[in-house]
Design a protein around this motif. Structure first.
Motif, short mmCIF file in Angstrom:
data_model
loop_
_atom_site.label_atom_id
_atom_site.label_comp_id
_atom_site.label_asym_id
_atom_site.label_seq_id
_atom_site.Cartn_x
_atom_site.Cartn_y
_atom_site.Cartn_z
N GLU A 77 1.01 -1.31 0.43
CA GLU A 77 -0.11 0.05 -0.18
C GLU A 77 0.74 0.76 -0.64
O GLU A 77 0.80 2.18 -0.39
CB GLU A 77 -0.66 0.30 1.19
CG GLU A 77 -2.03 0.88 1.02
CD GLU A 77 -2.84 1.00 2.39
OE1 GLU A 77 -2.61 2.73 3.08
OE2 GLU A 77 -2.34 -0.25 3.35
N LEU A 92 -7.08 -4.29 -7.93
CA LEU A 92 -8.36 -3.62 -7.70
C LEU A 92 -9.89 -5.15 -7.64
O LEU A 92 -9.53 -5.49 -7.96
CB LEU A 92 -9.16 -3.23 -7.70
CG LEU A 92 -10.44 -2.26 -7.05
CD1 LEU A 92 -9.97 -1.78 -6.25
CD2 LEU A 92 -11.41 -1.33 -8.11
N ASN A 138 -6.32 -7.52 4.98
CA ASN A 138 -5.98 -7.37 3.25
C ASN A 138 -5.77 -8.11 1.87
O ASN A 138 -4.47 -7.99 1.38
CB ASN A 138 -4.44 -7.15 4.13
CG ASN A 138 -4.92 -5.21 4.26
OD1 ASN A 138 -5.22 -4.45 3.60
ND2 ASN A 138 -3.90 -5.95 5.44
N ASP A 141 -9.27 -5.24 -1.30
CA ASP A 141 -10.15 -4.17 -1.17
C ASP A 141 -11.03 -3.73 -0.55
O ASP A 141 -10.83 -2.46 0.52
CB ASP A 141 -9.55 -3.37 -2.67
CG ASP A 141 -8.32 -3.53 -3.30
OD1 ASP A 141 -7.15 -3.11 -3.23
OD2 ASP A 141 -8.25 -4.17 -3.50
N ARG A 265 -14.38 -1.95 4.27
CA ARG A 265 -13.09 -1.34 4.14
C ARG A 265 -12.81 -1.39 4.88
O ARG A 265 -12.76 -0.90 6.06
CB ARG A 265 -12.52 -0.69 2.82
CG ARG A 265 -12.70 1.07 3.00
CD ARG A 265 -12.22 2.26 1.87
NE ARG A 265 -12.71 3.26 2.29
CZ ARG A 265 -11.61 4.11 2.87
NH1 ARG A 265 -10.45 3.11 3.31
NH2 ARG A 265 -11.92 5.00 3.53
N ARG A 269 -6.54 1.76 5.62
CA ARG A 269 -5.87 1.75 3.99
C ARG A 269 -5.76 3.24 3.01
O ARG A 269 -7.29 3.89 3.84
CB ARG A 269 -7.19 0.62 3.50
CG ARG A 269 -6.43 -0.39 3.35
CD ARG A 269 -5.27 -1.10 3.05
NE ARG A 269 -4.74 -0.83 1.83
CZ ARG A 269 -5.83 -1.95 0.93
NH1 ARG A 269 -5.63 -3.13 1.95
NH2 ARG A 269 -4.91 -1.65 -0.56
N LEU A 275 -10.05 2.71 -5.72
CA LEU A 275 -11.16 2.38 -5.02
C LEU A 275 -12.13 3.31 -4.40
O LEU A 275 -12.84 3.02 -5.77
CB LEU A 275 -10.38 2.03 -3.82
CG LEU A 275 -11.58 2.11 -2.96
CD1 LEU A 275 -12.78 0.57 -3.01
CD2 LEU A 275 -11.26 1.29 -1.28
#
Length: 283
Positions: A77, A92, A138, A141, A265, A269, A275
């Motif tokens: 990330e 994604l 994780n 997403d 989510r 993150r 996203l």
């Protein structure tokens, strides 16, 4: 201990073998074995149990693995965040249960792919519980699941509500006839499916005895209903299909007839443009 050590631990645990892990990592087996032993000496614990067929993560190894996966995801990330320039790109991974959003996803995926050709989009199917676990770990997403969802590590965004109905063979004219069905069968998905839990609550609330038949696909579940085998609960939006004329649809009591759809989510993150563009299209 550094991130390379964690990468080696993860590879060994996944492959169950030092030699297979070495091949996957493009390393010499002796180096993999030596790194694992040095790490075990540093931590003062045995990370793997050795046996004739290879190795297996110990309890301590499994605990380290859970952090390894989180650190690996955070590292990836961080790389993506640094490269973030507002243009959706990369990968994604979106999860979804069998809900009213799911039928729309194929067309959304096509539209998204045309609009953002640099994104590799994957749609993962599952139950609410399994998808939430994948978000927390994780591995995906985000996911569209049934609410309510309360978890301090998750951002929960309401998407809408869907109406639930009981689906039966066409021969059953009303819910009152359930009590007259011999060998009643509840046709369901996995145990952690919210629709299964709702169906069981309805049948238990009516004091009915039933057997459970479990399937992993919507098509198999509906085939059983049309064949007169049992009953199930689904969102009414999913009933409008090629089999709608071959089943009976029954209204549920108000306290069982509606469920919220939410998108979940991880809170920690980075909200990527990849996203955000997808969620904007969904809405």
């Amino acid at each position: 201990m550094d991130i390379d050590d964690l990468r080696i631990v993860d590879a060994v645990a996944r492959s169950g073998s030092m030699s297979r892990a070495a091949a996957a990592l493009n390393m010499v087996q002796s180096n993999v074995t030596a790194r694992i032993r040095l790490l075990e000496d540093e931590l003062g614990v045995q990370l793997f149990t050795r046996h004739s067929r290879g190795v297996q993560a110990s309890d301590a190894g499994l605990r380290l693995l859970s952090y390894s996966q989180q650190i690996g995801a955070l590292f990836r990330e961080a790389v993506e965040a640094v490269k973030e320039d507002g243009v959706p790109k990369g990968t994604l991974r979106i999860g979804t249960t069998v809900n009213s959003v799911r039928p729309k996803l194929p067309m959304l995926a096509v539209t998204y792919a045309k609009g953002y050709p640099r994104v590799e989009l994957s749609i993962i199917n599952g139950t609410t519980t399994s998808l939430i676990d994948q978000v927390l770990e994780n591995r995906i997403d985000g996911a569209f699941v049934s609410g309510p969802v309360l978890h301090h590590e998750l951002d929960v965004q309401p998407i809408g509500f869907e109406r639930l109905v009981l689906i039966s063979p066409v021969s059953m004219k009303s819910l009152d006839e359930l009590s007259q069905v011999e060998n009643l069968r509840a046709i369901v998905f996995a145990k952690d499916c919210s629709y299964r839990q709702m169906l069981e609550a309805v049948l238990d609330g009516m004091g009915l005895r039933y057997q459970t038949l479990e399937f992993d696909s919507l098509d198999a579940l509906v085939t059983c209903i049309t064949a007169g085998v049992g009953v199930t609960i689904l969102p009414d939006a999913l009933v409008d299909g090629p089999w709608k004329d071959h089943v009976a649809v029954h209204t549920l009591p108000p306290d069982r007839a509606q469920v919220e759809i939410v998108f979940v989510r991880r809170l920690d993150r980075h909200p990527s443009s990849t996203l955000n563009a997808f969620l904007k299209m969904v809405r």
